[in-house]
Design a protein around this motif. Sequence first.
Motif, short mmCIF file in Angstrom:
data_model
loop_
_atom_site.label_atom_id
_atom_site.label_comp_id
_atom_site.label_asym_id
_atom_site.label_seq_id
_atom_site.Cartn_x
_atom_site.Cartn_y
_atom_site.Cartn_z
N LEU A 163 35.61 -56.20 53.85
CA LEU A 163 36.09 -56.52 52.50
C LEU A 163 37.27 -55.66 52.06
O LEU A 163 38.05 -56.08 51.21
CB LEU A 163 34.94 -56.37 51.50
N SER A 164 37.40 -54.47 52.60
CA SER A 164 38.47 -53.57 52.15
C SER A 164 39.04 -52.78 53.32
O SER A 164 38.30 -52.32 54.19
CB SER A 164 37.92 -52.60 51.10
N ASN A 165 40.35 -52.62 53.30
CA ASN A 165 41.03 -51.86 54.35
C ASN A 165 41.74 -50.62 53.82
O ASN A 165 42.44 -49.95 54.58
CB ASN A 165 42.06 -52.76 55.06
N SER A 166 41.58 -50.31 52.54
CA SER A 166 42.22 -49.11 51.98
C SER A 166 41.48 -48.69 50.72
O SER A 166 40.74 -49.48 50.11
CB SER A 166 43.69 -49.38 51.65
N ALA A 167 41.70 -47.44 50.33
CA ALA A 167 41.10 -46.95 49.09
C ALA A 167 41.71 -47.64 47.87
O ALA A 167 41.01 -47.90 46.89
CB ALA A 167 41.28 -45.44 48.99
N VAL A 168 43.01 -47.93 47.94
CA VAL A 168 43.66 -48.65 46.83
C VAL A 168 43.01 -50.02 46.64
O VAL A 168 42.69 -50.42 45.50
CB VAL A 168 45.17 -48.80 47.08
N GLN A 169 42.80 -50.74 47.72
CA GLN A 169 42.19 -52.06 47.64
C GLN A 169 40.76 -51.97 47.12
O GLN A 169 40.35 -52.74 46.24
CB GLN A 169 42.20 -52.75 49.01
N MET A 170 40.00 -51.00 47.62
CA MET A 170 38.61 -50.85 47.20
C MET A 170 38.51 -50.51 45.71
O MET A 170 37.70 -51.08 44.97
CB MET A 170 37.93 -49.77 48.04
N GLY A 171 39.35 -49.59 45.24
CA GLY A 171 39.33 -49.24 43.82
C GLY A 171 39.69 -50.42 42.94
O GLY A 171 39.08 -50.63 41.89
#
Length: 350
Positions: A121-129
Amino acid sequence: MKGNFKLKGIAMLTALALGITGCTGQATEQGSDSGATVLRFSHFWPASSAMHVEVFEPWAEKVEADSGGQLKVEIYPSATLSKPDAMYDSAAKGIIDIGSQAHGYTAGRFPLTQIAELPGLSNSAVQMGCMLQTLYDDGTIASEYEDTHLLFLMGAGPAAIHTVDKPIRVPSDMKGLRIRRPSAIAGDIIEATGGTPVGLPANDLYTSLQRGVIDGLSFPWQPTGDFRLPELTTAHTNIPFYNSALLVTMNKDKYESLPDNLKKVLDDNSGKVMADLVGKVTDKEDKKYMDEARAAGHTMIDIPDPLNDPDWKGPLLEGTQKYLNDVKSLGLDADGVYEKVKLASAACKT
């Protein structure tokens, strides 16, 4: 002489009374700055970490500046005011004013939010946040925070598997290893590979590796550097099989007690703007610590798309389904939220 003695006695009693009042009343609420409301903020990261230095300290300074000095944030790193797995509850109960923790530290407390941690579902901390804050703002997961005043949600970067010396190339390499898991989701996946998940707070990882309590851990790169774990782990498998969700929240009564202008200061320094800042800092730190491990000659194994990898796809899908089934058993709409999370993932993709 008697008159002087009597006057001195009255003066002493008056001073004592004022001192007691200062200790039990105004000093507790306002601290040393006259007229300033002090907010005690507790988190589990070390004081030397990028999260403390580049996120929380500047945030506290900006809140104080924007409030004209009427708000003062006192930060307590390294879980000095509350245990890492009790930050949320401590904020809810008013033991601390503001707290930050990983959702996975309290198993079962945030079942809908943690659906965002699932693989693929997410490939980066920016995307996850961005995903987390979007799901909160649209009401999908907001009910899980009703006993506090949520300030902002944060995402960690993709997890990796870090072991003392055994490289993990395929799931069967995990068999028999004791691997620290940060959440129930990661634990389900570790079990599906044949490993043994062990629950430990981040602050205990270094000594647990030293003593052989665990053989490795599942953790994003940024916190491994913060807690100096690459000193003890030399093999790393970069496989995004989960992303941790984290939060910063405030005692609801404390927030409600503030005048509207000070509430606005906190509101203006909350939400997506902070989720994005944390993501950028975290992604930068992930790369830094990964590059340092490569330069040190550590074994690095990259599995960038595990859901389409013939070896890893099975355990990851098995762990995903188990978690969704567990959430459904609570009477919650796990499948519906999962679909909303996937939409948020696509909208937040960087």
